[in-house]
Design an enzyme around this catalytic site. Structure first.
Site, PDB file in Angstrom:
ATOM      1  N   ASP A   1       0.876  -1.306   0.068  1.00 14.77           N
ATOM      2  CA  ASP A   1       0.200   0.527  -0.018  1.00 14.77           C
ATOM      3  C   ASP A   1       1.171   1.193  -0.393  1.00 14.77           C
ATOM      4  O   ASP A   1       2.115   1.003   0.212  1.00 14.77           O
ATOM      5  CB  ASP A   1      -0.408   0.170   1.403  1.00 14.77           C
ATOM      6  CG  ASP A   1      -1.996   1.171   1.612  1.00 14.77           C
ATOM      7  OD1 ASP A   1      -2.083   2.024   0.490  1.00 14.77           O
ATOM      8  OD2 ASP A   1      -2.114   1.693   2.443  1.00 14.77           O
TER       9      ASP A   1
ATOM     10  N   ASP B   1       0.357   4.919   0.881  1.00 13.19           N
ATOM     11  CA  ASP B   1      -0.287   5.976   2.286  1.00 13.19           C
ATOM     12  C   ASP B   1      -0.808   5.388   4.002  1.00 13.19           C
ATOM     13  O   ASP B   1      -1.199   4.320   3.767  1.00 13.19           O
ATOM     14  CB  ASP B   1      -1.449   6.762   1.627  1.00 13.19           C
ATOM     15  CG  ASP B   1      -1.531   7.902   0.199  1.00 13.19           C
ATOM     16  OD1 ASP B   1      -0.543   7.843  -0.163  1.00 13.19           O
ATOM     17  OD2 ASP B   1      -2.109   8.207  -0.616  1.00 13.19           O
TER      18      ASP B   1
ATOM     19  N   THR C   1      -2.326   1.168  -4.433  1.00  8.41           N
ATOM     20  CA  THR C   1      -3.049   2.020  -3.488  1.00  8.41           C
ATOM     21  C   THR C   1      -4.713   2.544  -4.603  1.00  8.41           C
ATOM     22  O   THR C   1      -4.363   2.932  -5.458  1.00  8.41           O
ATOM     23  CB  THR C   1      -2.325   3.423  -3.277  1.00  8.41           C
ATOM     24  OG1 THR C   1      -2.578   4.606  -3.394  1.00  8.41           O
ATOM     25  CG2 THR C   1      -1.438   4.172  -5.188  1.00  8.41           C
TER      26      THR C   1
ATOM     27  N   GLN D   1      -6.487   5.849  -4.252  1.00  9.24           N
ATOM     28  CA  GLN D   1      -7.017   7.085  -4.571  1.00  9.24           C
ATOM     29  C   GLN D   1      -7.842   7.467  -5.197  1.00  9.24           C
ATOM     30  O   GLN D   1      -8.565   8.170  -6.107  1.00  9.24           O
ATOM     31  CB  GLN D   1      -5.585   7.865  -5.578  1.00  9.24           C
ATOM     32  CG  GLN D   1      -4.014   7.084  -5.349  1.00  9.24           C
ATOM     33  CD  GLN D   1      -4.272   8.376  -4.002  1.00  9.24           C
ATOM     34  OE1 GLN D   1      -3.935   8.651  -4.004  1.00  9.24           O
ATOM     35  NE2 GLN D   1      -3.036   7.114  -3.896  1.00  9.24           N
TER      36      GLN D   1
ATOM     37  N   CYS E   1      -6.366   3.248  -7.831  1.00 10.08           N
ATOM     38  CA  CYS E   1      -7.967   3.383  -8.256  1.00 10.08           C
ATOM     39  C   CYS E   1      -8.520   4.537  -8.207  1.00 10.08           C
ATOM     40  O   CYS E   1      -8.199   4.712  -7.236  1.00 10.08           O
ATOM     41  CB  CYS E   1      -8.571   1.816  -7.721  1.00 10.08           C
ATOM     42  SG  CYS E   1      -9.846   2.114  -7.537  1.00 10.08           S
TER      43      CYS E   1
ATOM     44  N   ARG F   1     -11.022  -1.103  -6.922  1.00  9.95           N
ATOM     45  CA  ARG F   1     -10.507  -0.043  -5.102  1.00  9.95           C
ATOM     46  C   ARG F   1     -10.956  -1.427  -4.224  1.00  9.95           C
ATOM     47  O   ARG F   1     -11.845  -2.403  -4.261  1.00  9.95           O
ATOM     48  CB  ARG F   1     -12.237   0.468  -5.386  1.00  9.95           C
ATOM     49  CG  ARG F   1     -11.912   1.361  -3.449  1.00  9.95           C
ATOM     50  CD  ARG F   1     -12.904   2.397  -3.689  1.00  9.95           C
ATOM     51  NE  ARG F   1     -13.069   2.947  -2.465  1.00  9.95           N
ATOM     52  CZ  ARG F   1     -12.283   3.489  -1.445  1.00  9.95           C
ATOM     53  NH1 ARG F   1     -11.421   4.102  -2.268  1.00  9.95           N
ATOM     54  NH2 ARG F   1     -12.472   4.591  -0.538  1.00  9.95           N
TER      55      ARG F   1
END
Ligand SMILES: [Mg+2]
Length: 174
Positions: free
Chosen positions: A14, A16, A56, A58, A95, A113
């Protein structure tokens, strides 16, 4: 795939909360604070013959907070920063969607997602991944759910030094 293809394990990371601090939709270099040990962890995975993939969510794109081009530029910047420490991400997936996105073109109950596994499955199709030795590191239950749906173990990163976590994971079976 040719018969001679050598499969390699993969680490799905991942972004963040794992590579960089989750400061709330970071999308510019000046908003980036690296997680301690991030570059060392990526370099260690590179050296161990493990693919490094970033996956990730987004949704800030779909929410209209920043354009998709910012995501791509930020990833290029991250690549440069990592390269200066001899660390390399092999591939990136993000995503931009959200089922309630403000921008209609991103308003989609997509398959990428997380907790859905679409980004992982896409990478597994494109690279010679040894699923039996692969894993994900995420900071949220949705990351772990995506890993499970893709058929690999997920490790919950609770902060601290990422390289310490990777060293531990590599020492236990990869
Ligand atoms: Mg996260």
């Amino acid at each position: 795939m040719s018969g001679g293809t050598v499969l390699k394990p993969a680490a799905f990371l991942d972004r963040d909360g794992v590579l960089i601090q989750d400061t709330g939709y970071p999308h510019r270099p000046d908003q980036v604070a690296w997680i301690p040990g991030a570059a060392e962890a990526v370099r260690r995975l590179n050296g161990a013959g493990v693919f490094v993939f970033v996956v990730t969510n987004q949704s800030g794109v779909g929410r209209g907070y920043f354009p998709e081009t910012d995501v791509v530029s930020l990833h290029r910047w991250m690549e440069t920063e990592l390269a200066s420490q001899e660390a390399r991400v092999d591939d990136w997936r993000y995503c931009p969607h959200h089922p309630e996105a403000a921008l209609s073109r991103y308003r989609l109950d997509c398959s990428c997602r997380k907790p859905k596994p679409g980004m992982l499955l896409d990478l597994m199709r494109r690279w010679p991944v040894d699923l039996g030795r692969s894993f994900l590191i995420g900071d949220k239950p949705s990351d772990l759910a995506a890993a499970e749906a893709a058929g690999i173990p997920g490790h919950l990163f609770r902060g601290g030094n990422l390289d310490t976590t990777v060293r531990m994971l590599l020492g236990t079976g990869v």
